[in-house]
Design a protein around this motif. Structure first.
Motif, mmCIF file in Angstrom:
data_model
loop_
_atom_site.group_PDB
_atom_site.id
_atom_site.type_symbol
_atom_site.label_atom_id
_atom_site.label_comp_id
_atom_site.label_asym_id
_atom_site.label_seq_id
_atom_site.Cartn_x
_atom_site.Cartn_y
_atom_site.Cartn_z
ATOM 1 N N UNK A 75 54.201 45.297 -2.380
ATOM 2 C CA UNK A 75 52.955 44.742 -3.812
ATOM 3 C C UNK A 75 51.728 46.009 -3.339
ATOM 4 N N UNK A 76 51.131 46.270 -4.541
ATOM 5 C CA UNK A 76 50.086 47.138 -4.518
ATOM 6 C C UNK A 76 48.984 46.414 -5.291
ATOM 7 N N UNK A 77 47.888 46.163 -4.937
ATOM 8 C CA UNK A 77 46.787 46.135 -6.081
ATOM 9 C C UNK A 77 46.503 46.774 -6.578
ATOM 10 N N UNK A 78 45.402 45.854 -7.623
ATOM 11 C CA UNK A 78 45.735 46.964 -9.340
ATOM 12 C C UNK A 78 46.294 47.585 -10.520
ATOM 13 N N UNK A 79 47.541 46.743 -10.176
ATOM 14 C CA UNK A 79 48.990 47.656 -10.266
ATOM 15 C C UNK A 79 48.704 46.542 -11.596
ATOM 16 N N UNK A 80 48.903 46.962 -12.788
ATOM 17 C CA UNK A 80 49.381 46.513 -14.230
ATOM 18 C C UNK A 80 50.590 45.671 -14.698
ATOM 19 N N UNK A 81 50.625 44.750 -15.122
ATOM 20 C CA UNK A 81 51.906 43.883 -15.182
ATOM 21 C C UNK A 81 52.647 44.846 -15.989
ATOM 22 N N UNK A 82 52.472 45.339 -16.881
ATOM 23 C CA UNK A 82 52.876 46.446 -16.790
ATOM 24 C C UNK A 82 54.073 47.332 -16.490
ATOM 25 N N UNK A 83 53.979 47.416 -14.802
ATOM 26 C CA UNK A 83 54.956 48.192 -14.193
ATOM 27 C C UNK A 83 55.391 47.157 -13.814
ATOM 28 N N UNK A 84 55.180 45.873 -13.579
ATOM 29 C CA UNK A 84 56.200 44.937 -13.028
ATOM 30 C C UNK A 84 57.473 44.974 -13.543
ATOM 31 N N UNK A 85 57.969 45.278 -11.941
ATOM 32 C CA UNK A 85 59.840 45.430 -12.629
ATOM 33 C C UNK A 85 60.516 43.938 -11.686
ATOM 34 N N UNK A 86 60.493 43.411 -12.778
ATOM 35 C CA UNK A 86 61.648 41.937 -12.204
ATOM 36 C C UNK A 86 62.386 41.809 -11.514
ATOM 37 N N UNK A 87 63.713 42.884 -11.813
ATOM 38 C CA UNK A 87 64.491 43.462 -11.365
ATOM 39 C C UNK A 87 64.641 43.413 -9.855
ATOM 40 N N UNK A 88 63.993 45.277 -9.783
ATOM 41 C CA UNK A 88 63.800 46.019 -8.739
ATOM 42 C C UNK A 88 63.023 44.587 -7.537
ATOM 43 N N UNK A 89 61.666 43.568 -7.815
ATOM 44 C CA UNK A 89 61.016 43.473 -6.874
ATOM 45 C C UNK A 89 62.514 42.012 -6.446
ATOM 46 N N UNK A 90 62.786 41.580 -6.854
ATOM 47 C CA UNK A 90 64.385 40.594 -6.879
ATOM 48 C C UNK A 90 65.104 40.835 -6.035
ATOM 49 N N UNK A 91 65.734 42.409 -6.140
ATOM 50 C CA UNK A 91 66.810 42.855 -5.148
ATOM 51 C C UNK A 91 65.958 43.049 -3.532
ATOM 52 N N UNK A 92 64.454 43.955 -4.029
ATOM 53 C CA UNK A 92 64.126 43.969 -2.353
ATOM 54 C C UNK A 92 63.619 42.236 -1.900
ATOM 55 N N UNK A 93 63.699 41.280 -2.611
ATOM 56 C CA UNK A 93 63.583 39.356 -1.677
ATOM 57 C C UNK A 93 64.779 39.430 -0.692
ATOM 58 N N UNK A 94 65.607 39.911 -1.889
ATOM 59 C CA UNK A 94 66.808 39.740 -1.455
ATOM 60 C C UNK A 94 67.741 40.285 -0.115
ATOM 61 N N UNK A 95 66.861 41.582 0.352
ATOM 62 C CA UNK A 95 67.200 42.498 1.069
ATOM 63 C C UNK A 95 66.386 41.774 2.896
ATOM 64 N N UNK A 96 65.580 40.073 2.059
ATOM 65 C CA UNK A 96 64.980 39.866 3.663
ATOM 66 C C UNK A 96 65.680 38.796 3.900
ATOM 67 N N UNK A 97 65.972 38.968 5.349
ATOM 68 C CA UNK A 97 67.184 38.300 5.983
ATOM 69 C C UNK A 97 66.685 36.097 5.549
#
Length: 276
Positions: A75-97
């Motif tokens: 996660x990066x601060x000051x990010x625009x909500x338009x630059x948030x990709x829910x699918x990418x974040x979901x895929x990253x979280x699924x890799x957590x053990x």
């Protein structure tokens, strides 16, 4: 009669914010579509402070700290909500053990909501470097840290891992045994499942008798063990080993019964007391 309040309600304030944001978006899109400077204009909108994410809500994380999940998704601060990709974040979280699944939502204009579904450990696997949590599918979740005292059965006899998954098929058999035992409510509770040369050996919490079950037919063998323990009710503490690896035969190793002689009866002392 109470005077009417002129202060806007919370719902009115939220509605005004939504209408204002919608008006800004529609106006900018209209200008963008009718202007030859559309790309620069759209870029300025994407990075406008009005759409800068100010709140990240994380729900469902009981085991994994919030800070760890935020770091995990880069996660990066000051990010625009338009630059948030829910699918990418979901895929990253699924890799957590510890994460079984997740849902990521953008809530305009400045909020992101993350709902996490964590894995549930069902046992500890003993390895050379200590103990590892493992879920019902055999997935290794992580080490047991200092100060933790989980009330989970231990699976011993495992000596190697492969790509964070247990490489031994016997571990999955041990997990299958734990599921069957939970369904049949056998032994009240299991302290340890040992993977040995003769198969799986169960050590209950209460009577500490080593019950040898072999490599299969666990449900029937567990029922046979219940019948044996019922026959030895009142003397279970004399049992050392109950071998059920043979078909229709139970082999017992019993501790010799102590004989009480007149001399030993005189010198017998009560625990915790000494005689002068």
């Amino acid at each position: 009669m109470k005077p009417m309040s002129l202060r806007p309600s919370r719902n009115d304030s939220w509605l005004r914010t939504l209408v204002r944001a919608s008006a800004v978006i529609l106006l900018v899109l209209a200008l963008a579509l009718s202007s030859q400077h559309a790309p620069p204009l759209l870029n300025s909108v994407r990075h406008h402070p009005y759409f800068r994410v100010s709140t990240v809500e994380i729900e469902g994380n009981r085991r994994v700290p919030r800070e760890q999940l935020v770091e995990w998704i880069h996660w990066q601060d000051d990010v625009s909500i338009w630059d948030i990709d829910p699918d990418t974040l979901t895929a990253r979280l699924a890799q957590h053990p510890w994460v079984r699944g997740a849902t990521v939502q953008r809530i305009f204009p400045r909020r992101v909501r993350i709902q996490v579904r964590e894995r549930r450990p069902v046992a500890l696997v003993q390895v050379a470097k200590g103990f590892q949590y493992v879920d019902r599918t055999g997935k290794v979740l992580g080490p047991v840290h200092s100060g933790e005292a989980p009330d989970l059965p231990i699976i011993s006899g495992v000596d190697q891992f492969k790509e964070r998954e247990l490489s031994s098929l016997h571990v999955h058999r041990a997990l299958q045994l734990l599921r069957i035992c939970e369904r049949l409510q056998c032994f009240d509770s299991i302290s340890q499942v040992q993977i040995g040369r003769k198969g799986l050996v169960v050590i209950p919490v209460r009577n500490r008798v080593a019950v040898v079950l072999g490599w299969g037919g666990f449900a029937e063998k567990l029922r046979r063990s219940a019948r044996v323990f019922a026959m030895w009710e009142g003397q279970v503490d004399r049992l050392r080993v109950l071998d059920l690896s043979f078909p229709k035969v139970a082999v017992l190793k019993v501790a010799p019964e102590e004989r009480v002689t007149p001399s030993s009866r005189k010198t017998k002392r009560r625990p915790g007391h000494t005689e002068a």
